[in-house]
Motif scaffolding. Structure first.
Motif, PDB file in Angstrom:
ATOM      1  N   GLU A 479     -37.672  -0.761   9.786  1.00  0.00           N
ATOM      2  CA  GLU A 479     -38.489  -1.894  10.211  1.00  0.00           C
ATOM      3  C   GLU A 479     -37.614  -3.107  10.540  1.00  0.00           C
ATOM      4  N   ASN A 480     -36.639  -3.397   9.698  1.00  0.00           N
ATOM      5  CA  ASN A 480     -35.717  -4.508   9.989  1.00  0.00           C
ATOM      6  C   ASN A 480     -34.903  -4.240  11.251  1.00  0.00           C
ATOM      7  N   THR A 481     -34.505  -2.976  11.433  1.00  0.00           N
ATOM      8  CA  THR A 481     -33.742  -2.631  12.633  1.00  0.00           C
ATOM      9  C   THR A 481     -34.546  -2.918  13.892  1.00  0.00           C
ATOM     10  N   ILE A 482     -35.837  -2.556  13.859  1.00  0.00           N
ATOM     11  CA  ILE A 482     -36.677  -2.777  15.045  1.00  0.00           C
ATOM     12  C   ILE A 482     -36.910  -4.266  15.269  1.00  0.00           C
ATOM     13  N   LEU A 483     -37.320  -4.976  14.200  1.00  0.00           N
ATOM     14  CA  LEU A 483     -37.720  -6.382  14.354  1.00  0.00           C
ATOM     15  C   LEU A 483     -36.534  -7.270  14.722  1.00  0.00           C
ATOM     16  N   HIS A 484     -35.356  -7.028  14.109  1.00  0.00           N
ATOM     17  CA  HIS A 484     -34.249  -7.962  14.280  1.00  0.00           C
ATOM     18  C   HIS A 484     -33.126  -7.425  15.147  1.00  0.00           C
ATOM     19  N   GLY A 485     -33.202  -6.139  15.577  1.00  0.00           N
ATOM     20  CA  GLY A 485     -32.160  -5.592  16.419  1.00  0.00           C
ATOM     21  C   GLY A 485     -32.631  -5.167  17.785  1.00  0.00           C
ATOM     22  N   ILE A 486     -33.742  -4.370  17.819  1.00  0.00           N
ATOM     23  CA  ILE A 486     -34.187  -3.785  19.085  1.00  0.00           C
ATOM     24  C   ILE A 486     -35.076  -4.739  19.865  1.00  0.00           C
ATOM     25  N   LEU A 487     -36.103  -5.321  19.193  1.00  0.00           N
ATOM     26  CA  LEU A 487     -37.067  -6.145  19.919  1.00  0.00           C
ATOM     27  C   LEU A 487     -36.429  -7.373  20.561  1.00  0.00           C
ATOM     28  N   PRO A 488     -35.518  -8.081  19.922  1.00  0.00           N
ATOM     29  CA  PRO A 488     -34.914  -9.236  20.602  1.00  0.00           C
ATOM     30  C   PRO A 488     -34.015  -8.845  21.780  1.00  0.00           C
ATOM     31  N   LYS A 489     -33.699  -7.571  21.916  1.00  0.00           N
ATOM     32  CA  LYS A 489     -32.806  -7.130  22.972  1.00  0.00           C
ATOM     33  C   LYS A 489     -33.568  -6.995  24.282  1.00  0.00           C
ATOM     34  N   GLY A 499     -27.572  11.815   8.722  1.00  0.00           N
ATOM     35  CA  GLY A 499     -27.490  12.123   7.293  1.00  0.00           C
ATOM     36  C   GLY A 499     -26.553  13.284   7.052  1.00  0.00           C
ATOM     37  N   ARG A 500     -25.704  13.143   6.021  1.00  0.00           N
ATOM     38  CA  ARG A 500     -24.729  14.185   5.738  1.00  0.00           C
ATOM     39  C   ARG A 500     -24.303  14.084   4.264  1.00  0.00           C
ATOM     40  N   ALA A 501     -23.729  15.161   3.783  1.00  0.00           N
ATOM     41  CA  ALA A 501     -23.135  15.161   2.441  1.00  0.00           C
ATOM     42  C   ALA A 501     -21.654  14.851   2.580  1.00  0.00           C
ATOM     43  N   GLU A 502     -21.162  13.948   1.728  1.00  0.00           N
ATOM     44  CA  GLU A 502     -19.781  13.486   1.861  1.00  0.00           C
ATOM     45  C   GLU A 502     -19.216  13.131   0.496  1.00  0.00           C
ATOM     46  N   GLU A 503     -18.217  13.920   0.038  1.00  0.00           N
ATOM     47  CA  GLU A 503     -17.476  13.645  -1.212  1.00  0.00           C
ATOM     48  C   GLU A 503     -18.419  13.444  -2.402  1.00  0.00           C
ATOM     49  N   GLY A 504     -19.368  14.378  -2.546  1.00  0.00           N
ATOM     50  CA  GLY A 504     -20.256  14.313  -3.696  1.00  0.00           C
ATOM     51  C   GLY A 504     -21.397  13.325  -3.557  1.00  0.00           C
ATOM     52  N   HIS A 505     -21.568  12.716  -2.397  1.00  0.00           N
ATOM     53  CA  HIS A 505     -22.661  11.777  -2.151  1.00  0.00           C
ATOM     54  C   HIS A 505     -23.427  12.210  -0.906  1.00  0.00           C
ATOM     55  N   VAL A 506     -24.639  11.692  -0.782  1.00  0.00           N
ATOM     56  CA  VAL A 506     -25.417  11.858   0.439  1.00  0.00           C
ATOM     57  C   VAL A 506     -25.416  10.513   1.156  1.00  0.00           C
ATOM     58  N   ILE A 507     -24.994  10.495   2.394  1.00  0.00           N
ATOM     59  CA  ILE A 507     -24.885   9.262   3.173  1.00  0.00           C
ATOM     60  C   ILE A 507     -25.884   9.326   4.324  1.00  0.00           C
ATOM     61  N   ILE A 508     -26.796   8.365   4.360  1.00  0.00           N
ATOM     62  CA  ILE A 508     -27.758   8.234   5.461  1.00  0.00           C
ATOM     63  C   ILE A 508     -27.455   6.919   6.161  1.00  0.00           C
ATOM     64  N   ALA A 509     -27.230   6.996   7.472  1.00  0.00           N
ATOM     65  CA  ALA A 509     -26.898   5.804   8.258  1.00  0.00           C
ATOM     66  C   ALA A 509     -27.972   5.571   9.308  1.00  0.00           C
ATOM     67  N   ILE A 510     -28.407   4.303   9.426  1.00  0.00           N
ATOM     68  CA  ILE A 510     -29.373   3.885  10.441  1.00  0.00           C
ATOM     69  C   ILE A 510     -28.658   2.880  11.323  1.00  0.00           C
ATOM     70  N   ALA A 511     -28.319   3.312  12.553  1.00  0.00           N
ATOM     71  CA  ALA A 511     -27.539   2.471  13.461  1.00  0.00           C
ATOM     72  C   ALA A 511     -28.350   2.168  14.716  1.00  0.00           C
ATOM     73  N   ASP A 512     -28.245   0.940  15.188  1.00  0.00           N
ATOM     74  CA  ASP A 512     -28.926   0.564  16.431  1.00  0.00           C
ATOM     75  C   ASP A 512     -27.929  -0.110  17.353  1.00  0.00           C
ATOM     76  N   ASP A 513     -28.308  -0.177  18.629  1.00  0.00           N
ATOM     77  CA  ASP A 513     -27.490  -0.862  19.623  1.00  0.00           C
ATOM     78  C   ASP A 513     -28.126  -2.176  20.032  1.00  0.00           C
ATOM     79  N   GLY A 514     -28.759  -2.835  19.055  1.00  0.00           N
ATOM     80  CA  GLY A 514     -29.474  -4.077  19.321  1.00  0.00           C
ATOM     81  C   GLY A 514     -28.557  -5.277  19.411  1.00  0.00           C
ATOM     82  N   VAL A 515     -29.149  -6.446  19.158  1.00  0.00           N
ATOM     83  CA  VAL A 515     -28.412  -7.689  19.362  1.00  0.00           C
ATOM     84  C   VAL A 515     -27.389  -7.938  18.272  1.00  0.00           C
ATOM     85  N   GLY A 516     -27.598  -7.346  17.086  1.00  0.00           N
ATOM     86  CA  GLY A 516     -26.652  -7.557  16.003  1.00  0.00           C
ATOM     87  C   GLY A 516     -26.701  -8.981  15.474  1.00  0.00           C
TER      88      GLY A 516
END
Length: 569
Positions: A479-489, A499-516
């Motif tokens: 929701e923050n990604t959409i409101l503050h990254g995508i919509l202002p663009k 999402g992947r398993a990495e060194e005993g952890h699960v890492i989920i990344a949410i990346a956008d190409d918005g305004v940053g």
């Protein structure tokens, strides 16, 4: 004895043991030191003198080898060719003579140059030389004052050599006057130069281990070479040192140990050394080891006796310490043993009472902490639900106002499915697969509100879909990604969920190409509406899974934002 016993506390076991051990060990150390120190002092001096004498003698033998070879060579030249000095009268024969001496020089890498001067003061040799400078040199004049023995002159530059580079090199000068056996008249002079660095290599051996001063002197005790020119007192110490007694190889005077270490044969030169007596202790490692071994052995005996005497005091203390260590493992074991009326008995009774109180306190504390944790998690969950509902209802209100009834229906249906899962507060932990299902319904709502604006790409390993995650954690981040990254663009934007398993952890990344935007840690807790979701998710993940997990935000203005969620595998 009665007075001494009255000074010892009758009930304080630690003081008694400390005093007993101190008295016993102190007595042992004093006795061993009194016996060992005179013995160590004598061994150090004898061992140092013995080693230094053999060390210097080895250097003298090495340098004497070169001197004897040069002595023999210079003495035998005339006998090998009685017309040797006459060859200097002819230029062609002088070149042959140079070739002849080059053979001597090349077979002895310690010789730098060989020069001949006949009685007519004609000069030849392996290098060209100025006759006048050679005749005025110290080595030539010393040879002419001699009776035919090998003469040594101090190290210096061979200034009479025509080659300017060679003339600057430091060399040792040796030579002799050659006399005819029949007439006893001087036929000429032979001069040999030895590179100074060869002499320095002999003196500066790796075996050198003292702060000694090493000197090369001639038979008249004049210094020929001092590797440390800054030591200006070396000549003075040498002059003040009286002759050694017959058979002696060292003498101690004025804080220095003077050692000769004469070579095994006669020599024109010899190496001597001055060792500061304060540096003698540097060679005492073996002696120190003997002293340490002696002290350790006596201490071992003393400690064994002390432990045997104090065993009845130490045994209950050791057992009490064992039970106290079990407290760290949450094992509430009381000390069941016969107690006494001294300090140990008092400690045991206090320990058992403390165990009972601690066990009750920890049980109450654990129950209270669990209740507090559950209440805090429910409060955080309840905080997200109104936030999500408010945003979604606000969207539905605008769709209804625009007359988009079919989309309102689909949106309410998707919202209903999300809320059914969101309000199951009694099951705060779900699988990542279930959370992704709720997230897709939410994204469907946003794509209906903003057609052709939002594109979502999923790149999730199948292996992580059954891993655990806190309920409704990904939706606030998207929701923050959409409101503050995508919509202002300007134009459409893409959200990539990986999402992947990495060194005993699960890492989920949410990346956008918005305004940053400039990065802001989600744990700042400042309470702004657009950041409450990030802070809330990070706080809940830490409560559920520990401080090692949570949310990390990185953003670059104009390039986009990436939110990373770390979960246990």
């Amino acid at each position: 004895m009665t007075k001494l016993a009255s000074l010892l506390p009758g009930r304080n076991i630690s003081v008694r043991l400390a005093l007993y051990l101190f008295l016993m060990n102190g007595t042992i150390l004093i006795v061993s030191s009194a016996i060992g120190y005179p013995f160590i002092g004598n061994i150090i001096k004898e061992n140092t003198a013995y080693y230094a004498e053999h060390y210097i003698r080895s250097m003298n033998n090495e340098i004497n080898f070169y001197i004897q070879d040069i002595d023999f060579m210079t003495l035998s030249l005339f006998f090998l060719d009685r017309n040797l000095f006459g060859l200097l009268n002819d230029d062609v024969r002088r070149i042959e003579l140079q070739s002849y001496f080059d053979g001597f020089k090349n077979s002895r890498d310690y010789i730098d140059d060989i020069f001949l001067v006949n009685k007519h003061l004609q000069v030849g040799g392996t290098s060209s030389a100025y006759r006048d400078k050679l005749i005025r040199s110290d080595i030539y004049r010393s040879i002419m004052r001699s009776e035919g023995e090998l003469v040594v002159s101090p190290i210096g530059p061979a200034g009479f050599v025509m080659n300017t580079d060679k003339a600057k090199e430091q060399v040792l000068f040796l030579g002799r006057r050659i006399k005819s056996p029949q007439t006893n008249e001087t036929e000429g002079v032979v001069i040999v130069t030895v590179p100074a660095n060869r002499i320095a290599q002999i003196i500066a051996k790796e075996e050198k281990r003292y702060d000694e001063t090493i000197l090369l002197i001639d038979r008249n005790a004049h210094i020929i070479y001092n590797p440390n020119p800054a030591d200006r007192d070396a000549a003075k110490r040498l002059a003040n040192m009286p002759p050694l007694s017959p058979g002696a190889s060292y003498r101690s005077q004025d804080g220095y140990l003077y050692i000769t270490g004469k070579s095994d044969g006669p020599s024109t030169m010899e190496i001597v050394g001055f060792i500061p007596e304060k540096a003698l202790l540097k060679d005492a490692a073996a002696i120190r080891n003997i002293q340490i071994a002696l002290n350790l052995g006596m201490l071992l005996i003393a400690m064994t006796m002390a432990l045997l005497i104090a065993y009845r005091f130490l045994k209950p203390i050791i057992q009490l310490a064992y039970y106290m260590r079990q407290i760290g493992n949450r094992e509430w074991l009381p000390y069941r043993a016969k107690t006494t009326d001294d300090e140990i008995g008092f400690l045991i009774r206090c320990f058992n009472e403390m165990i009972d109180r601690l066990q009750d306190s920890f049980e109450r504390l654990a129950a209270e902490q669990e209740k507090k944790k559950q209440a805090e998690m429910r409060a955080l969950q309840a905080q997200i639900n109104p936030h999500f509902i408010f945003n979604t209802l606000n969207t539905i209100r605008w769709l209804a106002k625009m007359g988009r009834g079919e989309q309102v229906f689909e949106m309410i249906t998707s919202m209903n499915e999300i809320l059914v899962g969101a309000f199951q507060l009694n099951q705060p932990i779900i699988t990542i697969g279930e959370e992704i299902g709720y997230l897709k319904r939410y994204i469907h709502i946003q794509q209906m509100v903003h057609p052709d604006k939002i594109e979502v790409v999923y790149e999730l390993d199948e292996a992580i879909l059954n891993k655990r995650i806190a309920r409704l954690c990904l939706q606030p981040l998207v929701e923050n990604t959409i409101l503050h990254g995508i919509l202002p663009k300007s134009g459409p934007g893409t959200i990539r969920i990986t999402g992947r398993a990495e060194e005993g952890h699960v890492i989920i990344a949410i990346a956008d190409d918005g305004v940053g935007s400039p990065p802001l840690p989600p744990t700042s807790g400042k309470g702004e509406r657009e950041r409450v979701g990030l802070y809330n998710v990070d706080k809940r993940l830490k409560l559920y899974f520990g401080e090692a997990y949570g949310v990390r935000l990185s953003s670059a203005e104009g390039k986009g934002t990436t939110v990373t969620v770390a979960l246990p595998e």
